[in-house]
Scaffold this motif. Sequence first.
Motif, PDB file in Angstrom:
ATOM      1  N   ALA A  43      95.439 128.049 -45.878  1.00  0.00           N
ATOM      2  CA  ALA A  43      94.624 129.135 -46.190  1.00  0.00           C
ATOM      3  C   ALA A  43      93.338 129.172 -45.328  1.00  0.00           C
ATOM      4  O   ALA A  43      93.031 130.348 -45.032  1.00  0.00           O
ATOM      5  N   VAL A  44      92.827 128.105 -44.903  1.00  0.00           N
ATOM      6  CA  VAL A  44      91.748 127.997 -44.186  1.00  0.00           C
ATOM      7  C   VAL A  44      92.517 128.297 -42.525  1.00  0.00           C
ATOM      8  O   VAL A  44      91.575 128.964 -41.862  1.00  0.00           O
ATOM      9  N   ARG A  45      93.303 127.261 -42.249  1.00  0.00           N
ATOM     10  CA  ARG A  45      93.775 127.303 -40.993  1.00  0.00           C
ATOM     11  C   ARG A  45      94.290 128.610 -40.358  1.00  0.00           C
ATOM     12  O   ARG A  45      93.987 129.194 -39.312  1.00  0.00           O
ATOM     13  N   ALA A 298      98.147 132.258 -33.184  1.00  0.00           N
ATOM     14  CA  ALA A 298      97.885 131.069 -33.591  1.00  0.00           C
ATOM     15  C   ALA A 298      97.395 130.508 -32.286  1.00  0.00           C
ATOM     16  O   ALA A 298      96.469 129.511 -32.158  1.00  0.00           O
ATOM     17  N   ALA A 299      98.058 130.613 -31.278  1.00  0.00           N
ATOM     18  CA  ALA A 299      97.743 129.997 -29.793  1.00  0.00           C
ATOM     19  C   ALA A 299      96.766 131.011 -29.031  1.00  0.00           C
ATOM     20  O   ALA A 299      95.982 131.504 -29.517  1.00  0.00           O
ATOM     21  N   GLU A 300      97.375 131.369 -27.844  1.00  0.00           N
ATOM     22  CA  GLU A 300      96.409 132.055 -27.095  1.00  0.00           C
ATOM     23  C   GLU A 300      96.632 133.694 -26.707  1.00  0.00           C
ATOM     24  O   GLU A 300      96.403 134.026 -25.864  1.00  0.00           O
ATOM     25  N   PRO A 308      93.109 126.611 -32.749  1.00  0.00           N
ATOM     26  CA  PRO A 308      92.722 126.157 -31.512  1.00  0.00           C
ATOM     27  C   PRO A 308      93.004 124.694 -31.098  1.00  0.00           C
ATOM     28  O   PRO A 308      93.518 124.464 -30.138  1.00  0.00           O
ATOM     29  N   ARG A 309      93.151 123.957 -32.087  1.00  0.00           N
ATOM     30  CA  ARG A 309      93.680 122.570 -32.277  1.00  0.00           C
ATOM     31  C   ARG A 309      95.020 122.303 -31.531  1.00  0.00           C
ATOM     32  O   ARG A 309      95.373 121.648 -30.868  1.00  0.00           O
ATOM     33  N   ILE A 310      95.874 123.421 -31.761  1.00  0.00           N
ATOM     34  CA  ILE A 310      97.465 123.269 -31.179  1.00  0.00           C
ATOM     35  C   ILE A 310      97.213 123.489 -29.694  1.00  0.00           C
ATOM     36  O   ILE A 310      98.049 122.980 -28.894  1.00  0.00           O
ATOM     37  N   VAL A 311      96.346 124.288 -29.388  1.00  0.00           N
ATOM     38  CA  VAL A 311      96.448 124.676 -27.783  1.00  0.00           C
ATOM     39  C   VAL A 311      95.854 123.389 -27.127  1.00  0.00           C
ATOM     40  O   VAL A 311      96.189 122.746 -26.156  1.00  0.00           O
ATOM     41  N   GLU A 312      94.834 122.716 -27.840  1.00  0.00           N
ATOM     42  CA  GLU A 312      94.164 121.382 -27.332  1.00  0.00           C
ATOM     43  C   GLU A 312      95.363 120.236 -27.358  1.00  0.00           C
ATOM     44  O   GLU A 312      95.155 119.581 -26.357  1.00  0.00           O
ATOM     45  N   PHE A 318     101.215 117.980 -22.647  1.00  0.00           N
ATOM     46  CA  PHE A 318     101.862 118.417 -21.223  1.00  0.00           C
ATOM     47  C   PHE A 318     100.981 118.700 -20.173  1.00  0.00           C
ATOM     48  O   PHE A 318     101.574 119.207 -19.043  1.00  0.00           O
ATOM     49  N   GLY A 319      99.724 118.586 -20.153  1.00  0.00           N
ATOM     50  CA  GLY A 319      98.720 118.585 -18.917  1.00  0.00           C
ATOM     51  C   GLY A 319      98.476 120.230 -18.634  1.00  0.00           C
ATOM     52  O   GLY A 319      97.932 120.143 -17.339  1.00  0.00           O
ATOM     53  N   HIS A 320      98.914 120.929 -19.145  1.00  0.00           N
ATOM     54  CA  HIS A 320      98.413 122.450 -18.865  1.00  0.00           C
ATOM     55  C   HIS A 320      98.531 123.212 -20.158  1.00  0.00           C
ATOM     56  O   HIS A 320      99.079 122.867 -21.359  1.00  0.00           O
ATOM     57  N   SER A 321      97.820 124.622 -20.227  1.00  0.00           N
ATOM     58  CA  SER A 321      97.959 125.493 -21.241  1.00  0.00           C
ATOM     59  C   SER A 321      99.382 125.948 -21.743  1.00  0.00           C
ATOM     60  O   SER A 321     100.204 126.110 -20.908  1.00  0.00           O
ATOM     61  N   PRO A 322      99.479 126.033 -22.832  1.00  0.00           N
ATOM     62  CA  PRO A 322     100.718 126.576 -23.490  1.00  0.00           C
ATOM     63  C   PRO A 322     100.950 128.179 -23.228  1.00  0.00           C
ATOM     64  O   PRO A 322     102.205 128.720 -22.919  1.00  0.00           O
TER      65      PRO A 322
END
Length: 401
Positions: A43-45, A298-300, A308-312, A318-322
């Motif tokens: 509910a927060v996320r 949820a991502a970008e 934002p933590r899943i992007v991080e 994987f070394g790069h942005s999703p």
Amino acid sequence: MREFTFCLPTRILFGPGAEEKAGEAAQEEGGRRVLVLYGGGNAVRSGLIGRVQVSLVRAGILCSIKGGIRPNPVMEFAEETVWEYQNKGIDLVLAVGGGSVMDTAKAVAVGLASSADEMGEVFRGRAPLKVALGVGAVVTMAASGSETSPTAVLSDGKTHEKLICTSPLLQTFNDFHMHNSTHADSPSHVIPESPYTHELPLENYYGPAVCLDIPKKHWELITVEDIENAAAKVEGGIQEGDWVIICTGMNKRWGENDDYFAYSPGLSIEGAHWFVDHKVKGVGFDLQALDHILYTYAAEHGPGPYVPRIVEQYIKEFGHSPLEDFPEWEPVHEILLGNNVMGIENIGGDVEKVKGQRFTFCAFPLRWYMGDGTIVRAVAFIDEDKINKDVPDRVYKYGVY
């Protein structure tokens, strides 16, 4: 989708962004200092608690927020909450969640209007209910009916006795939307000038079906190869006009957790086109959405990242942005719904019992006028001797699937 207000006597506010009217509704109920209760962290996320809080603040209402209500709620949590907030001037309790959160909110409304001891006596049937604060709800799932009933049920955490209270004082007002639980998206959800729920024929919601066994893990994509290999193992394969139900195993992880929502796998763009080319009627997933989680806000994408933590974490793994691997915003929604292929999210329950099988499927909608989706009850009609007998029965105790 058009909005409506319905009273029975519970007042229901329905429509897109209904949760953003929580402040206005609470104000109309006389709320000046509101206690917001919720269950798990999703509910927060998801941003829902934040939107509710902003709505309350904009209405000039002070609010306190407390989470941690579990399924099959216990009286001890309600007592703890009453002790914590009994001198804070709370004048309305707002539940954000399903039946367990709403029942707890009703009990807390009794306790804050009297005392924790009085609340316990009322729920144990040893005293009449004389007074309670107002109660509202932002409904997040097809719950147990608590949103429109004057009843609350909690358990004694020590004796496990069910404690029940029924009174007109426990009626709620409600804000809720249709993309909860197992639900079907209508084309109007993403495609302008396309059909709403009430404009779709019932034939869209049932027909011959297959359930494909395609196990997937954290952030994996369902590919064309996956679809074709799984279809080859099913009687008759995938035929024109079929419903295709995809069982990834994620249904077992359903709950207020990142494992189900934040790390969800999803259908590839190529897979979506494959279904359109093969003229299937609809596709259902035991996943959080038609699209992979990294194709969503949820991502970008769009107003994101909401998580934002899943992007991080993706960058760390994987070394790069999703965004490099998932550059489009909800492409599977666009491809399927834009070509009149139905889509169902959060398929669960007994889906494992029919994986690898052919059967008749139905998931009938509520007749929501100008709706862009609808909660459904998904059902498979299949010969008993074809059911996978090694799959145990599942019981959802709080109205999810």
